[in-house]
Design an enzyme around this catalytic site. Sequence first.
Site, PDB file in Angstrom:
ATOM      1  N   GLU A  38       0.884  -1.161   0.000  1.00  0.00           N
ATOM      2  CA  GLU A  38       0.000   0.000   0.000  1.00  0.00           C
ATOM      3  C   GLU A  38       0.923   1.212   0.000  1.00  0.00           C
ATOM      4  O   GLU A  38       1.794   1.299   0.866  1.00  0.00           O
ATOM      5  CB  GLU A  38      -0.788   0.044   1.314  1.00  0.00           C
ATOM      6  CG  GLU A  38      -2.070  -0.695   1.291  1.00  0.00           C
ATOM      7  CD  GLU A  38      -2.692  -0.687   2.693  1.00  0.00           C
ATOM      8  OE1 GLU A  38      -3.274   0.339   3.075  1.00  0.00           O
ATOM      9  OE2 GLU A  38      -2.569  -1.712   3.381  1.00  0.00           O
ATOM     10  N   ARG A  43       6.345 -13.151   9.511  1.00  0.00           N
ATOM     11  CA  ARG A  43       6.972 -11.876   9.210  1.00  0.00           C
ATOM     12  C   ARG A  43       8.327 -11.778   9.888  1.00  0.00           C
ATOM     13  O   ARG A  43       8.615 -12.493  10.834  1.00  0.00           O
ATOM     14  CB  ARG A  43       6.069 -10.710   9.595  1.00  0.00           C
ATOM     15  CG  ARG A  43       5.684 -10.625  11.050  1.00  0.00           C
ATOM     16  CD  ARG A  43       4.456  -9.740  11.229  1.00  0.00           C
ATOM     17  NE  ARG A  43       4.708  -8.373  10.831  1.00  0.00           N
ATOM     18  CZ  ARG A  43       3.997  -7.721   9.906  1.00  0.00           C
ATOM     19  NH1 ARG A  43       3.006  -8.314   9.288  1.00  0.00           N
ATOM     20  NH2 ARG A  43       4.263  -6.474   9.621  1.00  0.00           N
ATOM     21  N   LYS A  55       4.754   0.442  11.705  1.00  0.00           N
ATOM     22  CA  LYS A  55       4.597   1.716  11.005  1.00  0.00           C
ATOM     23  C   LYS A  55       4.321   2.855  11.983  1.00  0.00           C
ATOM     24  O   LYS A  55       4.879   3.940  11.863  1.00  0.00           O
ATOM     25  CB  LYS A  55       3.434   1.566  10.012  1.00  0.00           C
ATOM     26  CG  LYS A  55       3.467   2.545   8.875  1.00  0.00           C
ATOM     27  CD  LYS A  55       2.470   2.171   7.783  1.00  0.00           C
ATOM     28  CE  LYS A  55       3.060   1.258   6.740  1.00  0.00           C
ATOM     29  NZ  LYS A  55       2.104   0.830   5.712  1.00  0.00           N
TER      30      LYS A  55
HETATM   31  P1  ATP Z   1       0.070  -1.726   6.882  1.00  0.00           P
HETATM   32  O1  ATP Z   1       0.023  -1.742   8.365  1.00  0.00           O
HETATM   33  O2  ATP Z   1      -0.155  -0.376   6.299  1.00  0.00           O
HETATM   34  O3  ATP Z   1      -0.727  -2.800   6.213  1.00  0.00           O
HETATM   35  P2  ATP Z   1       2.389  -3.221   6.045  1.00  0.00           P
HETATM   36  O4  ATP Z   1       3.717  -3.131   6.670  1.00  0.00           O
HETATM   37  O5  ATP Z   1       1.637  -4.499   6.115  1.00  0.00           O
HETATM   38  O6  ATP Z   1       1.595  -2.020   6.617  1.00  0.00           O
HETATM   39  P3  ATP Z   1       1.995  -3.279   3.199  1.00  0.00           P
HETATM   40  O7  ATP Z   1       2.238  -2.204   2.240  1.00  0.00           O
HETATM   41  O8  ATP Z   1       0.633  -3.804   3.350  1.00  0.00           O
HETATM   42  O9  ATP Z   1       2.546  -2.740   4.579  1.00  0.00           O
HETATM   43  O10 ATP Z   1       3.019  -4.474   2.973  1.00  0.00           O
HETATM   44  C1  ATP Z   1       3.414  -4.943   1.709  1.00  0.00           C
HETATM   45  C2  ATP Z   1       3.877  -6.359   1.833  1.00  0.00           C
HETATM   46  O11 ATP Z   1       4.977  -6.457   2.727  1.00  0.00           O
HETATM   47  C3  ATP Z   1       2.801  -7.264   2.348  1.00  0.00           C
HETATM   48  O12 ATP Z   1       2.707  -8.380   1.485  1.00  0.00           O
HETATM   49  C4  ATP Z   1       3.260  -7.648   3.719  1.00  0.00           C
HETATM   50  O13 ATP Z   1       2.868  -8.941   4.053  1.00  0.00           O
HETATM   51  C5  ATP Z   1       4.781  -7.534   3.616  1.00  0.00           C
HETATM   52  N1  ATP Z   1       5.375  -7.241   4.918  1.00  0.00           N
HETATM   53  C6  ATP Z   1       5.123  -6.185   5.710  1.00  0.00           C
HETATM   54  N2  ATP Z   1       5.818  -6.259   6.864  1.00  0.00           N
HETATM   55  C7  ATP Z   1       6.557  -7.404   6.796  1.00  0.00           C
HETATM   56  C8  ATP Z   1       7.495  -8.060   7.684  1.00  0.00           C
HETATM   57  N3  ATP Z   1       7.808  -7.551   8.882  1.00  0.00           N
HETATM   58  N4  ATP Z   1       8.045  -9.215   7.266  1.00  0.00           N
HETATM   59  C9  ATP Z   1       7.743  -9.727   6.065  1.00  0.00           C
HETATM   60  N5  ATP Z   1       6.880  -9.172   5.188  1.00  0.00           N
HETATM   61  C10 ATP Z   1       6.280  -8.030   5.548  1.00  0.00           C
HETATM   62 MG    MG Z   2      -0.497  -4.557   5.120  1.00  0.00          MG
END
Ligand code: ATP
Ligand code: MG
Length: 597
Positions: free
Chosen positions: A66, A301, A311
């Site tokens: 996003e 993750r 975030k």
């Molecule tokens: P939000 O809280 O806004 O959803 P987010 O960190 O999940 O934040 P996204 O933009 O939705 O952000 O994430 C993009 C991709 O990165 C998603 O597929 C998510 O699963 C992956 N991702 C985010 N944080 C991690 C992490 N700590 N480890 C592995 N993958 C991650």
């Molecule tokens: Mg997300």
Amino acid sequence: MFFAPMTSPNDKAAPAAANFIKNIVEADLAAGKHAQRRWAGRPGPAADHAQAPLDPAKIRTRFPPEPNGYLHFGHAKSILLNFGLAQQYGGRCHLRFDDTNPEKEEQEYVDSIIDAVKWLGCSWEGGGETNLYYASNYFDWMAAFAEYLIQAGHAYVDSQSAEEMRVNRGTLTEAGKDSPYRNRSAEENMDLFKRMQQGEFPDGTHILRAKIDMAAPNINLRDPAIYRIRHATHHNTGDKWRVYPMYTFAHPIEDALENITHSICTLEFEDQRPFYDWLLERLAEGGLLQRPLPQQIEFSRLNLTYVVLSKRKLIQLVEEKHVEGWDDPRLPTLVGARRRGYTPEGFRLFAERIGVSKNDSLIDYALFEEAQREILNESAERRIAVLDPLKLIIDNYPEGQEEECFAPNHPLHPELGHRAVPFGRELWIEGEDFMEEPAKGYRRLFPGNMARLRYGYVVKCTGCDKDESGKVIAVHCEYLPETKSGTPGADSVKVKGNLHWVSAAHAYAAEIRLYDRLFKVAAPGAGDRDFLDDINPDSKVAITAQLEPALKEAKPEDRFQFERHGYFVADRVDSQPGAPVFNRTVTLKDSWGKAEK
Ligand code: ATP
Ligand code: MG
């Protein structure tokens, strides 16, 4: 305080860890699961792909951020996993901006995400395709699919209040209750949904829900919301839409339209998988989506010690100015990592070593640093920097004379050659390389002792000058002219100490930022503590150092090992042509594992 012992970094080669998703992909390839898929060259519903050639990509994965923030180390794990699988198995990986929420997205984030993915060495271009997509371009299809679900009796417009819906959803132990609007006719639902689209109703008055089962044990299947009214202007579609899809509805459809085979996400989406499958099955039954459908696969993750990846916490650090912006080299953002001097190759090595699994785990930050050290040890040329300068005067070296010494650019790569470093009567050495009263075992300079000036001569210390307060301001010595490194006499005198130096007349005085971990404890904010109380007050120390003159020409992002000190990078933001400033990426050895810190 600046010293790392003069040993080479430890380069034990740890094997790559297991990655269960590779096993799934290999099994699917062996079974030919996706071999009959067709690909129209761009995303679309079944009809668009039906007459197209077979998909040249053996698998399709995607990274779907996003655009509402800067990417961090956790995203890097996901990026390297998705692009890495596509590359390894003859597939393609799409970069898809999940910009279905009208309120949040900004171009600044889109640009920084594109930069970060490229910086990591990943490409969405290949095989004549450019797989860069914006989910908001699929709104027409999403709305058409929602209408199909209404016609087929799989969706209805609910007009309960948010509070009524919450109460009627039930709990983990109690079934939910059907909405009084659940049995509206398809005609009535269609009429209401059209009017929702036309902007006839205020936000929150009606919502489109999938009609599944209010008694389902998985709460996500209790008639989840799929479209909501939102009078908001979208950055891409403007005011065209007054309804926007929910993420859990939009995401599976995005995957299917793009022919994604393996839709990889983090574990918190596991409970959403039944809805993901339900939705795509209904749409495929209706002939709207091509089979086989994408498969959602969850992995754990990345969590790291000494770092925060949430975030909310990152925003707080930036907004409250605990750091100097999103690209502060101490932040675990990818823009920060880049400025810090970390390498994409180091990220890749780290990702291979931690592997991919479903077990939640906390990875030691030292493992990340060790991967970076290994890459930098191989790739970074050596240079000389004196971080805590003290004047050394060679009393028997003629005034005004100078000469060249030759230092190897890389001890592991003789083919990178040598460079000349100027030598003269006055040099800068490290403050720690002289002790008037030597400690036990001290081998460097103290009155009467001999030591080697690396790549230069053996010198014998004769004494020092002090200011009124008793502080040493200069050290005196005499050199042994026949002992120059690289000449036959070099071994004629054996000494134990070996120091680095730069010629005072030629040195480049530069700003250096000694970065260290932003948090002083492994789990910032653990227990009831405020994570801000765990900030390491010494995470950034700016000094003026004396560098060998060649470093004046360093270009932004050039990386070096400063001998005995660690790895440094010319800062890509504050360096001026001919006047670089340097950031410490990582020390030569880990000092955090030890008790005293
Ligand atoms: P939000 O809280 O806004 O959803 P987010 O960190 O999940 O934040 P996204 O933009 O939705 O952000 O994430 C993009 C991709 O990165 C998603 O597929 C998510 O699963 C992956 N991702 C985010 N944080 C991690 C992490 N700590 N480890 C592995 N993958 C991650
Ligand atoms: Mg997300």
